[in-house]
Write an enzyme that holds these catalytic residues in place. Sequence first.
Site, mmCIF file in Angstrom:
data_model
loop_
_atom_site.group_PDB
_atom_site.id
_atom_site.type_symbol
_atom_site.label_atom_id
_atom_site.label_comp_id
_atom_site.label_asym_id
_atom_site.label_seq_id
_atom_site.Cartn_x
_atom_site.Cartn_y
_atom_site.Cartn_z
ATOM 1 C CG ASP A 33 29.890 35.669 43.660
ATOM 2 O OD1 ASP A 33 29.122 36.305 42.905
ATOM 3 O OD2 ASP A 33 30.566 34.705 43.281
ATOM 4 C CE1 TYR A 154 35.668 36.551 29.925
ATOM 5 C CE2 TYR A 154 36.470 35.359 28.008
ATOM 6 C CZ TYR A 154 36.314 35.450 29.377
ATOM 7 O OH TYR A 154 36.806 34.470 30.203
ATOM 8 C CE LYS A 158 38.473 37.269 32.009
ATOM 9 N NZ LYS A 158 38.562 37.214 33.488
HETATM 10 N N1 LIG Z 1 34.901 29.087 32.497
HETATM 11 C C1 LIG Z 1 35.862 29.305 31.586
HETATM 12 O O1 LIG Z 1 35.973 28.588 30.558
HETATM 13 C C2 LIG Z 1 36.877 30.402 31.806
HETATM 14 C C3 LIG Z 1 37.994 30.461 30.955
HETATM 15 C C4 LIG Z 1 38.926 31.472 31.135
HETATM 16 C C5 LIG Z 1 38.760 32.398 32.142
HETATM 17 N N2 LIG Z 1 37.659 32.330 32.948
HETATM 18 C C6 LIG Z 1 37.515 33.347 33.987
HETATM 19 O O2 LIG Z 1 37.443 32.729 35.247
HETATM 20 C C7 LIG Z 1 36.698 33.563 36.136
HETATM 21 C C8 LIG Z 1 35.633 32.720 36.812
HETATM 22 O O3 LIG Z 1 34.747 32.236 35.834
HETATM 23 P P1 LIG Z 1 33.857 30.928 36.052
HETATM 24 O O4 LIG Z 1 33.993 30.106 34.838
HETATM 25 O O5 LIG Z 1 34.128 30.341 37.379
HETATM 26 O O6 LIG Z 1 32.397 31.609 35.968
HETATM 27 P P2 LIG Z 1 31.154 31.567 36.946
HETATM 28 O O7 LIG Z 1 30.098 32.280 36.223
HETATM 29 O O8 LIG Z 1 30.905 30.174 37.390
HETATM 30 O O9 LIG Z 1 31.650 32.404 38.212
HETATM 31 C C9 LIG Z 1 31.897 33.777 38.151
HETATM 32 C C10 LIG Z 1 31.480 34.403 39.460
HETATM 33 O O10 LIG Z 1 31.780 35.803 39.400
HETATM 34 C C11 LIG Z 1 30.706 36.481 40.012
HETATM 35 N N3 LIG Z 1 30.551 37.857 39.521
HETATM 36 C C12 LIG Z 1 30.221 38.238 38.270
HETATM 37 N N4 LIG Z 1 30.044 39.560 38.215
HETATM 38 C C13 LIG Z 1 30.290 40.028 39.467
HETATM 39 C C14 LIG Z 1 30.253 41.321 40.042
HETATM 40 N N5 LIG Z 1 29.901 42.400 39.315
HETATM 41 N N6 LIG Z 1 30.564 41.456 41.346
HETATM 42 C C15 LIG Z 1 30.875 40.370 42.088
HETATM 43 N N7 LIG Z 1 30.930 39.112 41.601
HETATM 44 C C16 LIG Z 1 30.617 38.953 40.306
HETATM 45 C C17 LIG Z 1 29.466 35.678 39.633
HETATM 46 O O11 LIG Z 1 28.357 35.972 40.487
HETATM 47 C C18 LIG Z 1 29.966 34.256 39.744
HETATM 48 O O12 LIG Z 1 29.740 33.693 41.014
HETATM 49 C C19 LIG Z 1 36.153 34.707 35.286
HETATM 50 O O13 LIG Z 1 36.971 35.838 35.454
HETATM 51 C C20 LIG Z 1 36.256 34.157 33.874
HETATM 52 O O14 LIG Z 1 36.354 35.169 32.917
HETATM 53 C C21 LIG Z 1 36.722 31.346 32.820
#
Ligand SMILES: NC(=O)c1ccc[n+]([C@@H]2O[C@H](COP(=O)([O-])OP(=O)(O)OC[C@H]3O[C@@H](n4cnc5c(N)ncnc54)[C@H](O)[C@@H]3O)[C@@H](O)[C@H]2O)c1
Length: 260
Positions: A33, A154, A158
């Site tokens: 991370d 975004y 995706k």
């Molecule tokens: N939360 C939702 O509703 C949802 C829905 C569909 C897809 N997603 C996808 O799921 C994944 C996780 O999302 P989440 O909801 O757990 O979000 P989150 O923000 O809780 O976690 C995302 C993590 O990615 C890390 N990150 C971001 N940029 C980074 C970088 N440049 N280098 C290293 N680490 C980095 C952040 O520090 C964070 O810890 C993402 O790819 C997101 O697009 C989330």
Amino acid sequence: MSRTYVVTGAASGIGKATSELLTGQGHRVIGVDLKGSDVNVDLTTDDGRTAMVDQVTELSGGVVDAVVAVAGLAAPIAATAGVNYYGAIATLEGLRPLLLKSDAPRAVTVASMASLHPHDDALLAAFTDGTEADAIARAQELQAAGPDVGYAIYSTSKQALARWVRRTAITPEWAGAGIPLNAIAPAVVLTPMTRDLVATAEGRAQLTAQVPMPLNGPMEPIVAARLLAWLASEENSHLAGQVVFVDGGYDAVVRGDKTW
Ligand SMILES: NC(=O)c1ccc[n+]([C@@H]2O[C@H](COP(=O)([O-])OP(=O)(O)OC[C@H]3O[C@@H](n4cnc5c(N)ncnc54)[C@H](O)[C@@H]3O)[C@@H](O)[C@H]2O)c1
């Protein structure tokens, strides 16, 4: 049997829930991370991606059983293109040599139901056929146009990632090397990424209208984590190139009979 997993985005949300689930099952997890993890790097940069591969190689002893590439952003900014598409691919491709040393290698990443939302054609073309510099330049234009237009960074990142998974999974380097490569596509997951959206009753009502999830509504991150863990497990021997929607029925609501 205990396996070694690499989970990116391990400090928060879905990645954190996945790391905790796998650790609780007795597996070793090397978390990646920006900070607060075993490997702290920025996956939007070449240096960060190289450091990630070097440090994971050192920590794992050169063998990794599964890569779970979760790290991502949803903000309407150019960095979202860098981490969601190029960061995920750099993780999967960069660690593939370590997967080849495993008896049961697996790889999975996180797309999104947003892949079904309107996208930007020029950015999609840059992702699929251009360079990273092309894609970042186009994303910067979208960012400059404000958050409503910038959301397409975004959704497009995706969609491009899902397409990359489908194209790549069936190649000699992945399916041909015995590595199932897949993605999940969650709808709304209750993590820091969506915290502001669901903070008010008005926000929740708006979200429900925009992203209908008739089965149980928005989910806790453990729901997505369980699917990631299974796709990355030894049990998954034959799923390849799938984008599995874990979405309370959202995909069926919006695409209905258009896909099966
Ligand atoms: N939360 C939702 O509703 C949802 C829905 C569909 C897809 N997603 C996808 O799921 C994944 C996780 O999302 P989440 O909801 O757990 O979000 P989150 O923000 O809780 O976690 C995302 C993590 O990615 C890390 N990150 C971001 N940029 C980074 C970088 N440049 N280098 C290293 N680490 C980095 C952040 O520090 C964070 O810890 C993402 O790819 C997101 O697009 C989330």
